[in-house]
Motif scaffolding. Structure first.
Motif, PDB file in Angstrom:
ATOM      1  N   LEU A 263      11.530  -6.869  -9.303  1.00 22.55           N
ATOM      2  CA  LEU A 263      11.567  -6.408 -10.483  1.00 22.55           C
ATOM      3  C   LEU A 263      13.119  -6.544 -11.395  1.00 22.55           C
ATOM      4  CD1 LEU A 263       9.995  -5.555 -13.197  1.00 22.55           C
ATOM      5  CD2 LEU A 263      10.164  -3.032 -12.221  1.00 22.55           C
ATOM      6  N   VAL A 264      13.990  -5.805 -10.580  1.00 28.00           N
ATOM      7  CA  VAL A 264      15.104  -5.501 -10.862  1.00 28.00           C
ATOM      8  C   VAL A 264      16.091  -6.862 -11.109  1.00 28.00           C
ATOM      9  CG1 VAL A 264      17.475  -4.451 -10.092  1.00 28.00           C
ATOM     10  CG2 VAL A 264      15.440  -3.250  -9.953  1.00 28.00           C
ATOM     11  N   ALA A 265      15.780  -7.758  -9.833  1.00 27.85           N
ATOM     12  CA  ALA A 265      16.403  -9.074  -9.914  1.00 27.85           C
ATOM     13  C   ALA A 265      15.679  -9.775 -10.924  1.00 27.85           C
ATOM     14  CB  ALA A 265      16.035  -9.693  -8.686  1.00 27.85           C
ATOM     15  N   THR A 266      14.695  -9.801 -11.393  1.00 30.66           N
ATOM     16  CA  THR A 266      14.044 -10.628 -12.569  1.00 30.66           C
ATOM     17  C   THR A 266      14.659 -10.018 -13.795  1.00 30.66           C
ATOM     18  OG1 THR A 266      11.911 -10.733 -11.315  1.00 30.66           O
ATOM     19  CG2 THR A 266      11.910 -11.242 -13.910  1.00 30.66           C
ATOM     20  N   LEU A 267      14.796  -8.870 -13.925  1.00 25.92           N
ATOM     21  CA  LEU A 267      15.552  -8.657 -15.209  1.00 25.92           C
ATOM     22  C   LEU A 267      17.141  -9.157 -15.416  1.00 25.92           C
ATOM     23  CD1 LEU A 267      14.289  -4.719 -15.478  1.00 25.92           C
ATOM     24  CD2 LEU A 267      13.620  -6.479 -16.760  1.00 25.92           C
ATOM     25  N   ALA A 268      17.570  -8.870 -14.389  1.00 27.31           N
ATOM     26  CA  ALA A 268      18.829  -9.753 -14.435  1.00 27.31           C
ATOM     27  C   ALA A 268      18.865 -11.144 -14.592  1.00 27.31           C
ATOM     28  CB  ALA A 268      19.731  -9.420 -13.109  1.00 27.31           C
ATOM     29  N   LEU A 269      17.932 -11.971 -13.819  1.00 27.84           N
ATOM     30  CA  LEU A 269      17.867 -13.259 -14.021  1.00 27.84           C
ATOM     31  C   LEU A 269      17.249 -13.621 -15.307  1.00 27.84           C
ATOM     32  CD1 LEU A 269      16.211 -14.085 -10.534  1.00 27.84           C
ATOM     33  CD2 LEU A 269      18.391 -14.730 -11.457  1.00 27.84           C
ATOM     34  N   MET A 270      16.826 -12.818 -16.182  1.00 28.90           N
ATOM     35  CA  MET A 270      16.496 -13.153 -17.544  1.00 28.90           C
ATOM     36  C   MET A 270      17.706 -13.606 -18.489  1.00 28.90           C
ATOM     37  SD  MET A 270      13.268 -10.670 -18.547  1.00 28.90           S
ATOM     38  CE  MET A 270      11.404 -11.438 -18.244  1.00 28.90           C
ATOM     39  N   ARG A 271      18.797 -12.957 -17.961  1.00 31.99           N
ATOM     40  CA  ARG A 271      20.010 -13.253 -18.722  1.00 31.99           C
ATOM     41  C   ARG A 271      21.116 -14.096 -18.067  1.00 31.99           C
ATOM     42  NH1 ARG A 271      20.421 -10.445 -23.483  1.00 31.99           N
ATOM     43  NH2 ARG A 271      18.920  -8.822 -23.923  1.00 31.99           N
ATOM     44  N   TRP A 272      20.830 -13.959 -16.709  1.00 31.15           N
ATOM     45  CA  TRP A 272      21.746 -14.833 -15.635  1.00 31.15           C
ATOM     46  C   TRP A 272      21.253 -16.227 -15.292  1.00 31.15           C
ATOM     47  CZ3 TRP A 272      21.843 -14.114  -9.785  1.00 31.15           C
ATOM     48  CH2 TRP A 272      22.907 -14.848  -9.338  1.00 31.15           C
ATOM     49  N   ARG A 273      21.990 -17.206 -15.959  1.00 32.95           N
ATOM     50  CA  ARG A 273      21.617 -18.699 -15.606  1.00 32.95           C
ATOM     51  C   ARG A 273      22.164 -19.139 -14.208  1.00 32.95           C
ATOM     52  NH1 ARG A 273      20.554 -23.514 -18.141  1.00 32.95           N
ATOM     53  NH2 ARG A 273      21.501 -25.383 -17.403  1.00 32.95           N
ATOM     54  N   LEU A 274      21.320 -19.534 -13.474  1.00 34.61           N
ATOM     55  CA  LEU A 274      21.454 -20.118 -12.174  1.00 34.61           C
ATOM     56  C   LEU A 274      21.945 -21.302 -12.244  1.00 34.61           C
ATOM     57  CD1 LEU A 274      18.065 -18.944 -10.140  1.00 34.61           C
ATOM     58  CD2 LEU A 274      20.395 -17.771 -10.381  1.00 34.61           C
ATOM     59  N   GLU A 275      23.135 -21.634 -11.983  1.00 32.39           N
ATOM     60  CA  GLU A 275      23.861 -22.969 -12.094  1.00 32.39           C
ATOM     61  C   GLU A 275      23.465 -23.823 -10.926  1.00 32.39           C
ATOM     62  OE1 GLU A 275      24.883 -24.043 -14.818  1.00 32.39           O
ATOM     63  OE2 GLU A 275      24.987 -22.431 -16.038  1.00 32.39           O
ATOM     64  N   ARG A 276      23.474 -23.106  -9.593  1.00 35.41           N
ATOM     65  CA  ARG A 276      23.343 -23.771  -8.432  1.00 35.41           C
ATOM     66  C   ARG A 276      21.921 -23.040  -7.952  1.00 35.41           C
ATOM     67  NH1 ARG A 276      26.160 -28.388  -7.565  1.00 35.41           N
ATOM     68  NH2 ARG A 276      28.305 -28.244  -8.575  1.00 35.41           N
ATOM     69  N   PRO A 277      20.792 -23.679  -8.258  1.00 31.15           N
ATOM     70  CA  PRO A 277      19.708 -22.874  -7.890  1.00 31.15           C
ATOM     71  C   PRO A 277      19.369 -22.827  -6.265  1.00 31.15           C
ATOM     72  CG  PRO A 277      19.106 -25.007  -9.069  1.00 31.15           C
ATOM     73  CD  PRO A 277      20.537 -24.742  -9.118  1.00 31.15           C
ATOM     74  N   LEU A 278      19.689 -23.712  -5.748  1.00 32.25           N
ATOM     75  CA  LEU A 278      19.228 -23.646  -4.280  1.00 32.25           C
ATOM     76  C   LEU A 278      20.133 -22.904  -3.460  1.00 32.25           C
ATOM     77  CD1 LEU A 278      17.972 -27.397  -3.517  1.00 32.25           C
ATOM     78  CD2 LEU A 278      16.768 -25.295  -4.027  1.00 32.25           C
ATOM     79  N   VAL A 279      21.312 -22.717  -4.001  1.00 28.88           N
ATOM     80  CA  VAL A 279      22.546 -21.979  -3.259  1.00 28.88           C
ATOM     81  C   VAL A 279      22.102 -20.426  -3.623  1.00 28.88           C
ATOM     82  CG1 VAL A 279      24.799 -21.093  -3.276  1.00 28.88           C
ATOM     83  CG2 VAL A 279      24.361 -23.457  -3.296  1.00 28.88           C
ATOM     84  N   SER A 280      21.805 -20.196  -4.721  1.00 28.46           N
ATOM     85  CA  SER A 280      21.346 -18.721  -4.881  1.00 28.46           C
ATOM     86  C   SER A 280      20.240 -18.698  -4.150  1.00 28.46           C
ATOM     87  CB  SER A 280      21.064 -18.768  -6.587  1.00 28.46           C
ATOM     88  OG  SER A 280      22.247 -18.878  -7.279  1.00 28.46           O
ATOM     89  N   ALA A 281      18.824 -19.464  -4.263  1.00 30.73           N
ATOM     90  CA  ALA A 281      17.729 -19.371  -3.430  1.00 30.73           C
ATOM     91  C   ALA A 281      17.991 -19.168  -1.975  1.00 30.73           C
ATOM     92  CB  ALA A 281      16.959 -20.666  -3.649  1.00 30.73           C
ATOM     93  N   LEU A 282      18.721 -19.711  -1.305  1.00 32.70           N
ATOM     94  CA  LEU A 282      18.669 -19.732   0.083  1.00 32.70           C
ATOM     95  C   LEU A 282      19.768 -18.104   0.505  1.00 32.70           C
ATOM     96  CD1 LEU A 282      19.133 -23.305   1.068  1.00 32.70           C
ATOM     97  CD2 LEU A 282      17.417 -21.854   1.738  1.00 32.70           C
ATOM     98  N   LEU A 283      20.658 -17.989  -0.345  1.00 36.68           N
ATOM     99  CA  LEU A 283      21.487 -16.682   0.031  1.00 36.68           C
ATOM    100  C   LEU A 283      20.422 -15.543  -0.355  1.00 36.68           C
ATOM    101  CD1 LEU A 283      25.017 -17.379  -1.719  1.00 36.68           C
ATOM    102  CD2 LEU A 283      24.136 -17.086   0.648  1.00 36.68           C
ATOM    103  N   GLY A 284      19.442 -15.627  -1.337  1.00 35.74           N
ATOM    104  CA  GLY A 284      18.404 -14.789  -1.833  1.00 35.74           C
ATOM    105  C   GLY A 284      17.630 -14.472  -0.465  1.00 35.74           C
TER     106      GLY A 284
END
Length: 406
Positions: A263-284
């Motif tokens: 939930l916390v991550a989702t609220l942040a991601l509503m304003r933070w654009r993922l420029e490298r979606p797969l890098v963010s995905a795998l680190l997460g």
């Protein structure tokens, strides 16, 4: 909130929210319903594998059916049948007639009927909102999922302790039926080519999947990750919790903490654009190995809740990054088939983990198996990032509108 202005997405959003409310309770309820029947280290893994194997087998069929017949129709049919099967499961548990073989049988039937709806459901979102609103639409869905998952496991644990797991399973069944009804106002055209055979469309989807390097690399990695997570955390986690001071309540708290992190991550991601979606995905997703390590080396409620919170943040980042990568880079007519190959590759190895972890825990010790699974999980996620096509995939800009369309 802009995606909610579209009427079809509003109905889809409501349907998914109702369904997720029940699903938030079912993992805890099912786990302890099985353990009440047979508390062996392999029993829960057998039930989960019975669900997963037919699910994997029928996923590809679901992708083709969704593209040919209309995604919302396939989702409706899948939800309706799944609701009926889950209602039968709840009645067995409530009446005290549940046995391990009956739980395994109903789990297998449930896997068959749920399978077609998964690629269809994932492929619906780009048909319901403009491409420029995909991140917002996926974030809204994730926000609802996370919010419900904060409450659901704790409520399910209270039901298990207070009146038994059957009532939580019955609520889950009702939500599947209601979710099917709420999709009735949504009517979308099929996107596949009806002039070709289903075999031809499957082959076309396979050729696309094989030629898209970043797609098959991440799916292959997720196949290993899911086998470790489902065999370790989902199958052995409740067993480890029940045998230590964590207990049912502690396990429910940890699952709720995981959802709170999402939930916390989702609220942040509503304003933070993922420029490298797969890098963010795998680190997460690498963070999801932490609860398994915690269960292995420090089986106590507070550390497990903290690691659950952190893993929830990571899983949510993975979910949004992965859906953005697929929905922006895969052609719409291929989307459900791409998702079906994604689900097939990601889940094909899961039954191996579910069936193998119990005997391994019996032979080597549950603590050692959980610790090793968590460490290997983190290593696989980080290793996948070393591949160039995965690391370099960016966001796709929306195509400019023509003057007539404008």
């Amino acid at each position: 909130m802009s995606p909610l202005r579209a009427r079809p997405f509003r109905w889809y959003f409501l349907s998914r929210s109702v369904n997720l409310a029940g699903n938030a309770m079912s993992p805890v309820a099912l786990a302890f319903a099985v353990l009440a029947v047979d508390d062996g280290t392999a029993s829960l893994g057998l039930v989960l594998a019975a669900y997963t194997i037919p699910l994997v087998v029928f996923l590809l069929l679901g992708g083709v059916l969704a593209d040919r017949w209309g995604r919302q129709r396939v989702v409706q049919a899948s939800n309706l049948l799944a609701g009926l099967v889950r209602a039968a499961l709840a009645v067995l548990v409530l009446s005290g007639h549940a046995e391990l073989w009956s739980l395994i049988t109903l789990a297998a039937i449930n896997g068959v009927v749920v399978a077609p709806g998964i690629p269809a459901m994932n492929g619906l979102v780009p048909q319901l909102v403009p491409r420029t609103q995909l991140q917002e639409a996926n974030a809204l869905l994730s926000l609802t999922r996370a919010a419900l998952m904060v409450i659901g496991p704790g409520v399910a644990a209270a039901f298990v302790v207070g009146v038994g797991a059957g009532w939580a399973l019955l609520i889950d069944a009702v939500t599947w039926l209601l979710a099917a009804a709420l999709l009735l106002p949504v009517s979308l055209p099929a996107t596949g080519t009806n002039g070709t055979s289903m075999v031809d469309e499957l082959q076309e989807g396979w050729r696309y999947f094989r030629a898209t390097t970043w797609l098959w690399l991440v799916v292959g990695a997720c196949g290993l990750l899911n086998a470790l997570a489902e065999g370790g955390l989902t199958s052995l986690g409740p067993v480890r919790a029940a045998a230590t001071s964590i207990g049912v309540h502690g396990w429910g708290l940890a699952m709720s903490a995981q959802a709170l992190g999402a939930l916390v991550a989702t609220l942040a991601l509503m304003r933070w654009r993922l420029e490298r979606p797969l890098v963010s995905a795998l680190l997460g997703v690498a963070l999801f190995g932490l609860p398994m390590i915690t269960l292995g080396v420090w089986p106590s409620t507070v550390p497990l809740v903290v690691s659950g919170l952190v893993s929830g943040v990571g899983v949510q980042i993975f979910s949004l990054g992965w859906h953005l990568a697929i929905q922006e880079h895969v052609p719409d007519h291929m989307l459900s088939r791409a998702y079906s190959y994604d689900q097939l590759g990601s889940m094909a190895t899961v039954p191996i983990g579910q069936l193998a972890m119990g005997p391994l825990a019996g032979a080597l010790g549950i603590a050692h198996v959980l610790t090793a699974a968590g460490v290997v999980y983190v290593g696989i996620a980080l290793l996948t990032l070393t591949a160039g096509p995965v690391r370099e995939l960016g966001r796709q800009a929306p195509a400019p509108a023509s003057s007539s369309a404008a």
